[in-house]
Design a protein around this motif. Structure first.
Motif, PDB file in Angstrom:
ATOM      1  N   HIS A 144      29.015  95.986   3.217  1.00 43.79           N
ATOM      2  CA  HIS A 144      27.880  94.939   3.193  1.00 43.79           C
ATOM      3  C   HIS A 144      27.886  94.006   2.310  1.00 43.79           C
ATOM      4  O   HIS A 144      27.346  93.089   1.900  1.00 43.79           O
ATOM      5  CB  HIS A 144      26.435  95.992   3.108  1.00 43.79           C
ATOM      6  CG  HIS A 144      25.300  95.187   2.657  1.00 43.79           C
ATOM      7  ND1 HIS A 144      24.880  94.476   4.114  1.00 43.79           N
ATOM      8  CD2 HIS A 144      24.297  94.797   1.986  1.00 43.79           C
ATOM      9  CE1 HIS A 144      23.685  94.252   4.135  1.00 43.79           C
ATOM     10  NE2 HIS A 144      23.126  94.618   2.655  1.00 43.79           N
ATOM     11  N   CYS A 185      29.825  91.427   3.438  1.00 39.73           N
ATOM     12  CA  CYS A 185      28.740  90.632   4.301  1.00 39.73           C
ATOM     13  C   CYS A 185      27.910  89.372   3.002  1.00 39.73           C
ATOM     14  O   CYS A 185      27.641  88.607   3.193  1.00 39.73           O
ATOM     15  CB  CYS A 185      28.118  91.209   5.165  1.00 39.73           C
ATOM     16  SG  CYS A 185      29.310  92.122   6.320  1.00 39.73           S
ATOM     17  N   ARG A 186      27.237  89.593   2.344  1.00 34.29           N
ATOM     18  CA  ARG A 186      26.808  88.864   0.753  1.00 34.29           C
ATOM     19  C   ARG A 186      27.521  87.928   0.934  1.00 34.29           C
ATOM     20  O   ARG A 186      26.939  86.944   0.883  1.00 34.29           O
ATOM     21  CB  ARG A 186      26.119  89.982   0.150  1.00 34.29           C
ATOM     22  CG  ARG A 186      24.545  91.050   0.693  1.00 34.29           C
ATOM     23  CD  ARG A 186      24.334  91.357  -0.495  1.00 34.29           C
ATOM     24  NE  ARG A 186      23.642  90.530  -1.497  1.00 34.29           N
ATOM     25  CZ  ARG A 186      22.315  89.664  -1.869  1.00 34.29           C
ATOM     26  NH1 ARG A 186      21.527  90.284  -0.005  1.00 34.29           N
ATOM     27  NH2 ARG A 186      21.222  89.373  -2.328  1.00 34.29           N
ATOM     28  N   GLU A 187      28.520  88.112   0.325  1.00 36.40           N
ATOM     29  CA  GLU A 187      29.697  87.218   0.104  1.00 36.40           C
ATOM     30  C   GLU A 187      30.198  86.278   0.570  1.00 36.40           C
ATOM     31  O   GLU A 187      30.025  85.139   0.593  1.00 36.40           O
ATOM     32  CB  GLU A 187      30.704  87.905  -0.461  1.00 36.40           C
ATOM     33  CG  GLU A 187      30.741  88.556  -2.101  1.00 36.40           C
ATOM     34  CD  GLU A 187      31.797  88.778  -2.021  1.00 36.40           C
ATOM     35  OE1 GLU A 187      33.329  87.960  -2.863  1.00 36.40           O
ATOM     36  OE2 GLU A 187      32.213  90.056  -2.652  1.00 36.40           O
ATOM     37  N   TRP A 243      18.492  82.075   1.846  1.00 39.68           N
ATOM     38  CA  TRP A 243      19.573  82.554   0.710  1.00 39.68           C
ATOM     39  C   TRP A 243      19.264  82.305  -0.456  1.00 39.68           C
ATOM     40  O   TRP A 243      19.536  83.282  -1.638  1.00 39.68           O
ATOM     41  CB  TRP A 243      20.901  82.235   1.309  1.00 39.68           C
ATOM     42  CG  TRP A 243      21.943  82.859   0.648  1.00 39.68           C
ATOM     43  CD1 TRP A 243      22.373  82.239  -0.455  1.00 39.68           C
ATOM     44  CD2 TRP A 243      22.431  83.911   0.082  1.00 39.68           C
ATOM     45  NE1 TRP A 243      23.327  82.908  -1.296  1.00 39.68           N
ATOM     46  CE2 TRP A 243      23.205  84.459  -0.207  1.00 39.68           C
ATOM     47  CE3 TRP A 243      21.684  85.609   0.675  1.00 39.68           C
ATOM     48  CZ2 TRP A 243      24.479  85.054  -0.986  1.00 39.68           C
ATOM     49  CZ3 TRP A 243      22.764  86.300   0.196  1.00 39.68           C
ATOM     50  CH2 TRP A 243      23.732  86.569  -0.413  1.00 39.68           C
ATOM     51  N   GLU A 270      16.297  90.983   2.027  1.00 38.55           N
ATOM     52  CA  GLU A 270      17.233  91.691   3.154  1.00 38.55           C
ATOM     53  C   GLU A 270      15.867  93.285   3.694  1.00 38.55           C
ATOM     54  O   GLU A 270      15.475  94.213   2.365  1.00 38.55           O
ATOM     55  CB  GLU A 270      18.433  92.240   3.695  1.00 38.55           C
ATOM     56  CG  GLU A 270      19.255  92.997   2.603  1.00 38.55           C
ATOM     57  CD  GLU A 270      19.957  92.883   2.884  1.00 38.55           C
ATOM     58  OE1 GLU A 270      20.539  92.873   4.266  1.00 38.55           O
ATOM     59  OE2 GLU A 270      21.414  92.316   1.505  1.00 38.55           O
ATOM     60  N   LYS A 276      19.841  85.976   7.465  1.00 42.32           N
ATOM     61  CA  LYS A 276      20.512  87.030   8.120  1.00 42.32           C
ATOM     62  C   LYS A 276      20.722  86.120  10.023  1.00 42.32           C
ATOM     63  O   LYS A 276      21.918  86.634  10.246  1.00 42.32           O
ATOM     64  CB  LYS A 276      19.019  87.916   9.153  1.00 42.32           C
ATOM     65  CG  LYS A 276      19.159  88.945   7.874  1.00 42.32           C
ATOM     66  CD  LYS A 276      20.482  90.256   7.758  1.00 42.32           C
ATOM     67  CE  LYS A 276      20.090  91.564   7.015  1.00 42.32           C
ATOM     68  NZ  LYS A 276      19.479  92.359   7.489  1.00 42.32           N
ATOM     69  N   GLU A 302      20.587  97.378   0.519  1.00 42.25           N
ATOM     70  CA  GLU A 302      22.285  96.882  -0.114  1.00 42.25           C
ATOM     71  C   GLU A 302      23.043  98.257   0.379  1.00 42.25           C
ATOM     72  O   GLU A 302      24.393  98.268  -0.201  1.00 42.25           O
ATOM     73  CB  GLU A 302      22.945  96.065  -1.500  1.00 42.25           C
ATOM     74  CG  GLU A 302      21.453  94.646  -1.199  1.00 42.25           C
ATOM     75  CD  GLU A 302      21.892  94.011  -2.135  1.00 42.25           C
ATOM     76  OE1 GLU A 302      22.720  94.224  -2.902  1.00 42.25           O
ATOM     77  OE2 GLU A 302      21.117  93.250  -2.482  1.00 42.25           O
TER      78      GLU A 302
END
Length: 405
Positions: free
Chosen positions: A57, A60-62, A91, A97, A260, A377
């Motif tokens: 996860h 994924c944020r990166e 963002w 989220e 997202k 997260e």
């Protein structure tokens, strides 16, 4: 990881109906199936599922941070140009989220492999967070499970904590879904239940009943302004809806946030492989268009990576539309020969990605996919679905799990 035959709880179907779990059987087949359960060791849960999923996860944020600043990637991900600013601003403003679910291939040994990330509208939440826990407690109390067993499941508690963290005390949240879909309704009700425990107001509204005030704000069927909206409606559809031009001007806070749209997209898979090549929990993945360009000898920035992954892809790969649900449009190829194809091809007009094949294990003729739940997260729980077919579809079975040893 083992599949253990177990006794069913007497009267569990009646109990499910009382609790509103009306889709425990679907299409003449059991959806919830407690005639057996999957057993994991604690180290399998912690070392192979929980910690890697939390790391995934973060990766994924990166990936979101990379994509929102790149016209190339926003284009590849098919995010409509008119809404690039909407996505990027969400963002950069740090819009929070709520939850998501990684689908993983795992056989009890070796690293789990990411198949896809259901980051925007994941269902199977109620059965994972609530009914599965009820099964565990009652089975342990009845002696069907040993007194030292446990379950990887603090999904509901984590959702309560997350709602309290991302909303102001007493804030009203609207929950929108298709009112005629029992699985969707169960999902938003599970989320609303957690929101109420967090001290928030929770109001259900059908997606079709949302309208606009004279000032351009979103409102429900009782003319209440919608300040915060959880919507079980995917961003790839919302951003193409005729209502889409009203979303950003409405000033509604959306959960999940617009960014997202980067994650709820199978184009995330080649993006992750590009950013984190050879990561043990990832499978080589590329856009099909880039693979075809490389074969023709045309310029593509991924030619070297495609060549390096060539032997793995030749052994087996899966072709997936970047937008699809419940396995629709998925084709499996092994040794250059198509071996499986999903019967639903309604998403096949979208661009496709090619991902190396991770064979699912087989237990009594069923193939399980692990669903690792992310809240905020962190990975906080596990749900499993299994299917006779190697491509999991909407009539797969949900299986409970427990930890022992």
């Amino acid at each position: 990881m083992q599949k253990i035959p177990l006794a069913e709880r007497p009267g569990w179907r009646e109990r499910a109906a009382e609790l509103g779990f009306t889709f425990a059987d679907m299409g003449g087949e059991p959806y919830w199936d407690e005639t057996s359960a999957y057993r994991f060791t604690l180290s399998q849960i912690e070392d192979d599922i929980e910690d890697p999923s939390t790391e995934l996860h973060g990766m994924c944020r990166e990936a979101v941070a990379h994509a929102v600043g790149s016209e190339e990637w926003l284009t590849r991900l098919e995010i409509p140009r008119a809404h690039w600013d909407f996505v990027e601003r969400a963002w950069s403003n740090g819009e929070p989220e709520l939850y998501g679910r990684f689908d993983l291939a795992y056989d009890g040994s070796g690293p789990a492999k990411l198949l896809e990330y259901n980051a925007d509208t994941p269902t199977s939440l109620y059965e994972s967070a609530s009914f599965q826990w009820l099964w565990f407690e009652e089975s342990r109390d009845a002696g069907v499970l040993g007194p030292g067993t446990d379950q990887f499941n603090r999904i509901h508690e984590a959702l309560v904590e997350r709602w309290a963290a991302i909303c102001a005390p007493g804030e009203d949240v609207h929950f929108a879904a298709d009112k005629d879909n029992p699985e969707d309704y169960a999902t938003v009700e599970a989320l609303a239940w957690a929101a109420r425990e967090a001290g928030l107001g929770a109001h259900f509204t059908a997606l079709s009943d949302i309208g606009l005030t004279d000032e351009g704000q979103l409102a429900d069927d009782q003319d209440r302004v919608i300040g915060t909206l959880f919507k079980l409606y995917p961003w790839e559809d919302m951003l193409r809806d005729e209502f889409a031009p009203n979303l950003q001007p409405s000033q509604t806070r959306f959960i999940e946030p617009p960014w997202k749209a980067v994650l709820s997209n199978k184009g995330l898979l080649p993006l992750l492989w590009h950013l984190f090549p050879d990561h043990p929990n990832l499978l080589p993945a590329f856009f099909q268009a880039d693979i075809e360009a490389a074969r023709r000898g045309d310029a593509t920035p991924f030619a070297d990576a495609i060549a390096a992954a060539g032997p793995v892809l030749a052994r087996g790969h899966v072709v997936k539309p970047i937008f699809s649900r419940e396995g629709a449009g998925v084709v499996m190829v092994e040794g250059g020969r198509e071996t499986s194809r999903a019967p639903d091809d309604s998403y096949s007009h979208h661009p496709r990605v090619v991902q190396a094949l991770a064979l699912l294990p087989a237990f009594d003729g069923f193939h399980p996919v692990l669903g690792a739940w992310i809240v905020g997260e962190d990975c906080v729980g596990l749900g499993l679905r299994e299917d006779r077919a190697r491509i999991t579809h909407n009539l797969s079975r949900f299986k409970p799990h427990f930890i022992e040893g």
